[in-house]
Design a protein around this motif. Sequence first.
Motif, PDB file in Angstrom:
ATOM      1  N   ALA A  84       0.845  -1.224  -0.051  1.00  0.00           N
ATOM      2  CA  ALA A  84      -0.099   0.021   0.104  1.00  0.00           C
ATOM      3  C   ALA A  84       0.906   1.220   0.191  1.00  0.00           C
ATOM      4  O   ALA A  84       2.143   1.152   0.164  1.00  0.00           O
ATOM      5  N   HIS A  85       0.197   2.447   0.000  1.00  0.00           N
ATOM      6  CA  HIS A  85       0.750   3.496  -0.302  1.00  0.00           C
ATOM      7  C   HIS A  85       1.601   4.061   1.066  1.00  0.00           C
ATOM      8  O   HIS A  85       2.513   4.908   1.267  1.00  0.00           O
ATOM      9  N   LYS A  86       0.993   3.383   2.132  1.00  0.00           N
ATOM     10  CA  LYS A  86       1.710   3.821   3.661  1.00  0.00           C
ATOM     11  C   LYS A  86       3.255   3.909   3.749  1.00  0.00           C
ATOM     12  O   LYS A  86       3.566   4.748   4.441  1.00  0.00           O
ATOM     13  N   ILE A  87       3.857   3.016   2.978  1.00  0.00           N
ATOM     14  CA  ILE A  87       5.422   2.701   3.128  1.00  0.00           C
ATOM     15  C   ILE A  87       5.835   4.128   2.448  1.00  0.00           C
ATOM     16  O   ILE A  87       7.179   4.340   2.976  1.00  0.00           O
ATOM     17  N   GLY A 112      -3.348  -1.622  11.535  1.00  0.00           N
ATOM     18  CA  GLY A 112      -2.165  -2.165  11.586  1.00  0.00           C
ATOM     19  C   GLY A 112      -1.608  -1.944  10.299  1.00  0.00           C
ATOM     20  O   GLY A 112      -0.236  -2.334  10.258  1.00  0.00           O
ATOM     21  N   GLN A 113      -1.991  -1.267   9.167  1.00  0.00           N
ATOM     22  CA  GLN A 113      -1.405  -1.085   7.928  1.00  0.00           C
ATOM     23  C   GLN A 113      -0.363  -0.198   8.274  1.00  0.00           C
ATOM     24  O   GLN A 113       1.026  -0.415   7.603  1.00  0.00           O
ATOM     25  N   HIS A 114      -0.341   0.978   8.734  1.00  0.00           N
ATOM     26  CA  HIS A 114       0.746   2.024   9.152  1.00  0.00           C
ATOM     27  C   HIS A 114       1.728   1.325   9.967  1.00  0.00           C
ATOM     28  O   HIS A 114       2.880   1.685   9.940  1.00  0.00           O
ATOM     29  N   ALA A 227      -9.742   9.261  -5.273  1.00  0.00           N
ATOM     30  CA  ALA A 227      -9.160   8.424  -4.250  1.00  0.00           C
ATOM     31  C   ALA A 227     -10.094   8.261  -3.173  1.00  0.00           C
ATOM     32  O   ALA A 227     -10.963   8.920  -2.768  1.00  0.00           O
ATOM     33  N   CYS A 228      -9.730   7.186  -2.426  1.00  0.00           N
ATOM     34  CA  CYS A 228     -10.555   6.877  -0.999  1.00  0.00           C
ATOM     35  C   CYS A 228      -9.836   7.794   0.151  1.00  0.00           C
ATOM     36  O   CYS A 228      -8.753   8.467  -0.031  1.00  0.00           O
ATOM     37  N   CYS A 229     -10.626   8.034   0.977  1.00  0.00           N
ATOM     38  CA  CYS A 229     -10.386   9.111   1.860  1.00  0.00           C
ATOM     39  C   CYS A 229     -10.521   8.590   3.480  1.00  0.00           C
ATOM     40  O   CYS A 229     -11.515   8.493   3.978  1.00  0.00           O
ATOM     41  N   GLY A 230      -9.432   8.313   4.134  1.00  0.00           N
ATOM     42  CA  GLY A 230      -9.588   7.863   5.247  1.00  0.00           C
ATOM     43  C   GLY A 230      -9.098   9.202   6.121  1.00  0.00           C
ATOM     44  O   GLY A 230      -9.787  10.389   6.302  1.00  0.00           O
ATOM     45  N   GLY A 231      -7.663   9.281   6.859  1.00  0.00           N
ATOM     46  CA  GLY A 231      -7.215  10.315   7.317  1.00  0.00           C
ATOM     47  C   GLY A 231      -6.888  11.444   6.153  1.00  0.00           C
ATOM     48  O   GLY A 231      -6.888  12.474   6.342  1.00  0.00           O
ATOM     49  N   GLY A 232      -6.615  10.821   4.973  1.00  0.00           N
ATOM     50  CA  GLY A 232      -6.353  11.367   3.823  1.00  0.00           C
ATOM     51  C   GLY A 232      -5.084  11.527   3.086  1.00  0.00           C
ATOM     52  O   GLY A 232      -4.805  12.506   2.190  1.00  0.00           O
ATOM     53  N   SER A 233      -4.099  10.579   3.332  1.00  0.00           N
ATOM     54  CA  SER A 233      -2.826  10.594   3.155  1.00  0.00           C
ATOM     55  C   SER A 233      -2.593  10.181   1.297  1.00  0.00           C
ATOM     56  O   SER A 233      -2.043  10.839   0.724  1.00  0.00           O
ATOM     57  N   ASN A 234      -3.532   9.099   1.404  1.00  0.00           N
ATOM     58  CA  ASN A 234      -3.219   8.738  -0.612  1.00  0.00           C
ATOM     59  C   ASN A 234      -4.016   9.601  -1.155  1.00  0.00           C
ATOM     60  O   ASN A 234      -3.257   9.946  -2.396  1.00  0.00           O
ATOM     61  N   ALA A 302     -11.291  -1.296   7.552  1.00  0.00           N
ATOM     62  CA  ALA A 302     -10.452  -0.466   8.544  1.00  0.00           C
ATOM     63  C   ALA A 302      -9.708   0.768   8.397  1.00  0.00           C
ATOM     64  O   ALA A 302      -9.818   1.747   9.389  1.00  0.00           O
ATOM     65  N   GLY A 303      -9.016   0.910   7.356  1.00  0.00           N
ATOM     66  CA  GLY A 303      -8.119   2.030   7.145  1.00  0.00           C
ATOM     67  C   GLY A 303      -9.200   3.467   6.927  1.00  0.00           C
ATOM     68  O   GLY A 303      -8.640   4.485   6.872  1.00  0.00           O
ATOM     69  N   LEU A 304     -10.447   3.227   6.550  1.00  0.00           N
ATOM     70  CA  LEU A 304     -11.243   4.692   6.318  1.00  0.00           C
ATOM     71  C   LEU A 304     -12.006   4.802   7.713  1.00  0.00           C
ATOM     72  O   LEU A 304     -12.769   5.644   7.781  1.00  0.00           O
ATOM     73  N   ASP A 305     -12.033   3.775   8.710  1.00  0.00           N
ATOM     74  CA  ASP A 305     -12.986   3.678   9.978  1.00  0.00           C
ATOM     75  C   ASP A 305     -12.217   4.799  10.843  1.00  0.00           C
ATOM     76  O   ASP A 305     -11.739   4.468  11.762  1.00  0.00           O
ATOM     77  N   PHE A 347      -8.312  -4.922  -5.533  1.00  0.00           N
ATOM     78  CA  PHE A 347      -8.225  -3.655  -4.614  1.00  0.00           C
ATOM     79  C   PHE A 347      -8.270  -3.979  -3.124  1.00  0.00           C
ATOM     80  O   PHE A 347      -9.122  -4.728  -2.920  1.00  0.00           O
ATOM     81  N   ALA A 348      -7.551  -3.367  -2.344  1.00  0.00           N
ATOM     82  CA  ALA A 348      -7.919  -3.243  -0.848  1.00  0.00           C
ATOM     83  C   ALA A 348      -9.336  -2.649  -0.658  1.00  0.00           C
ATOM     84  O   ALA A 348      -9.801  -2.076  -1.474  1.00  0.00           O
ATOM     85  N   MET A 349      -9.881  -3.040   0.355  1.00  0.00           N
ATOM     86  CA  MET A 349     -11.243  -2.759   0.686  1.00  0.00           C
ATOM     87  C   MET A 349     -11.418  -1.098   0.596  1.00  0.00           C
ATOM     88  O   MET A 349     -12.362  -0.593   0.148  1.00  0.00           O
ATOM     89  N   GLU A 350     -10.360  -0.292   1.347  1.00  0.00           N
ATOM     90  CA  GLU A 350     -10.347   1.123   1.239  1.00  0.00           C
ATOM     91  C   GLU A 350     -10.653   1.555  -0.113  1.00  0.00           C
ATOM     92  O   GLU A 350     -11.166   2.431  -0.525  1.00  0.00           O
ATOM     93  N   SER A 351      -9.607   0.960  -1.115  1.00  0.00           N
ATOM     94  CA  SER A 351      -9.199   1.545  -2.295  1.00  0.00           C
ATOM     95  C   SER A 351     -10.571   1.386  -3.118  1.00  0.00           C
ATOM     96  O   SER A 351     -10.749   2.044  -4.250  1.00  0.00           O
ATOM     97  N   MET A 375      -5.657   3.119  -6.684  1.00  0.00           N
ATOM     98  CA  MET A 375      -5.759   1.846  -5.834  1.00  0.00           C
ATOM     99  C   MET A 375      -4.509   1.970  -4.916  1.00  0.00           C
ATOM    100  O   MET A 375      -3.507   1.490  -4.778  1.00  0.00           O
ATOM    101  N   SER A 376      -4.880   2.535  -3.630  1.00  0.00           N
ATOM    102  CA  SER A 376      -4.128   2.919  -2.501  1.00  0.00           C
ATOM    103  C   SER A 376      -3.442   1.771  -2.078  1.00  0.00           C
ATOM    104  O   SER A 376      -2.283   1.667  -1.577  1.00  0.00           O
ATOM    105  N   GLY A 377      -4.127   0.373  -2.050  1.00  0.00           N
ATOM    106  CA  GLY A 377      -3.345  -0.741  -1.823  1.00  0.00           C
ATOM    107  C   GLY A 377      -4.141  -1.852  -2.327  1.00  0.00           C
ATOM    108  O   GLY A 377      -4.997  -1.689  -3.020  1.00  0.00           O
TER     109      GLY A 377
END
Length: 419
Positions: A84-87, A112-114, A227-234, A302-305, A347-351, A375-377
Motif C-alpha cells: 500500500a501507499h503507507k510505505i 495495523g497497515q501503518h 481516491a478513497c479518503c480516511g485520514g487523507g494521505s493517499n 479498517a483504514g477509512l474507519d 483492490f484493498a477494501m479502502e481503495s 488503488m491505494s493498496g
Amino acid sequence: MSDNGFFDRFGGKYVAEVLRRPLDELEVAFKKAMADPEFLEEFRTIQRDYIGRETPLYFAPTATRILGGAKIYIKLEGLANTGAHKINNAIGQCLLAKYMGKKRIIAETGAGQHGLATAAACAKLGLDCTVYMGEVDVRRQQPNVASMEMYGAKVHAVTSGSRTLKDAVNEAMRDWAANPDTTHYVLGSALGPSPFPDIVREFQSVIGREVERQCEERGIKPTALIACCGGGSNSIGFFAPFIDKKEPRLIAVEAGGIGPGVGENASRMTGNASREGIMQGYKSRFLLDEDGQALPTRSISAGLDYCGIGPQLAALGMSGRVEFTSALDKEALDALKFFARNEGILFAMESSHAGAEAIKLAPKLSKDDVIIVNMSGRGDKDVFITSPVFRRKEWLEFLHAEIDRLESDKDVHDLGEIK
Ligand SMILES: *Cc1c(COP(=O)(O)O)cnc(C)c1O
C-alpha cells in the motif's frame, strides 16, 4: 505548504507545551532535508529499489468497455512493497529521523497497515521500532500484528479509553513527549498537529507527481482523479500537484458504511454528524456529538474507519476544490469484485471505495474523458473480511479445520517462537 501550520482555518498545533519543541525541531529538520541533495538522493534510491517506484499507471480496457463512458486508468499504488501507499510516508519519516540522529521510532496504528509499513521501514533502515495499538485492535488484527513482529517491531497494546486508534495516538504522543531527544513519532496520515500534515503530504505526493509525468508521457489529459479518503494521505498525495490548477476534478471518497445514520459510517465531510472541532492536536472536521466527543464510526474497511480528516482536505472540501462523496460498504464490495473479475486487479477494501465512485461516474462522462483511480493498496490483506462475506460457509469450515489442525499437530509448536 500550509500557511504557518494552517490551511484556511483548519490545521494548527493544538498540543501540550512539552510537544512544542519536538514539533518545532521536526519542522526545521524537515525543511532542511527537503533542501539537502544527499537526503533527496538517498530517498530516491530507496523509493526506486526498496519500495519499487514508480508504480504503474494501468489502462483498464475491460472496465472502460463495460462502463461505456470515460476511459479508466488505475494507479497501481498497491504494488509498492508492503502492499500500500503507507510505505511512502513511513520510509520518508524514518529516513528523516535518521538524519536527525534519532535511533528510536514510535508509531500509532489502527488496523495495523501503518504499523506494518513503519515496522518494515525501521527494519530496512536499522531503527528500533515500537508500535502503539489499541488492545481491541491487537485482538482483531492479529495477521498485521504478526507481520509487525516479523519485521522486529514491538507492538504495545494500549489499554486506556476505548482501546482503539484514538487511544493509540494518545499513548504515542505521551511517549514522544517523554523521550523527544531519542525518539521520532511517525504519524501515519496527513493529519495531527503541524508540521505532520505538510510532511505526510510531501512524502505521499510522489504518487501525484508520477501520475502527472505518466500522463504527460502518454498524452493523457485526466478529467477526474478519484481516491478513497480516511485520514487523507493517499488522496492528498495523489492530488497534490493538481491542487493549484483548475483541472482535473479531484474527488475524495469517504466510507459510507451501512448508511447515513449516526455511527453507521465515517463520512466526516458529507455525513450528518460532521462538525468542526479540535482533536488530537489539530482543527478540522470530525464526527462529533453535541458535547464535542468523538462519535463511533463504522466501515467495512479498517483504514477509512476514523472520526477525523486531514486539515488540508477539510479546507479543500469547504472551498470546493476537492469534491467529497461516499461509497457504501456494499458498493465497495461490488467494486472489488468488478475490478478483480474484469481486470485481474484486487483492490484493498479502502481503495474499492474509489473504484465504486469510478463505476458510478464513468458512464456519465464521454469517451474522451479520462478517470484515474488511485488503488491505494492491494486486497490480499482483506481475505479475513471479504471471505466471511462472499463465502461464509467455506470460510467457517476452514477456520474450524485450522483450529483443529493447530490443536492436534504438535510439530507446529516445536518450531518455536521468532527470536
Ligand atoms: C490506511 C489506508 C487508507 C486510508 O488512509 P489515508 O491516509 O486516507 O490514505 C487507504 N487505503 C489503504 C490501502 C490503507 O492502508
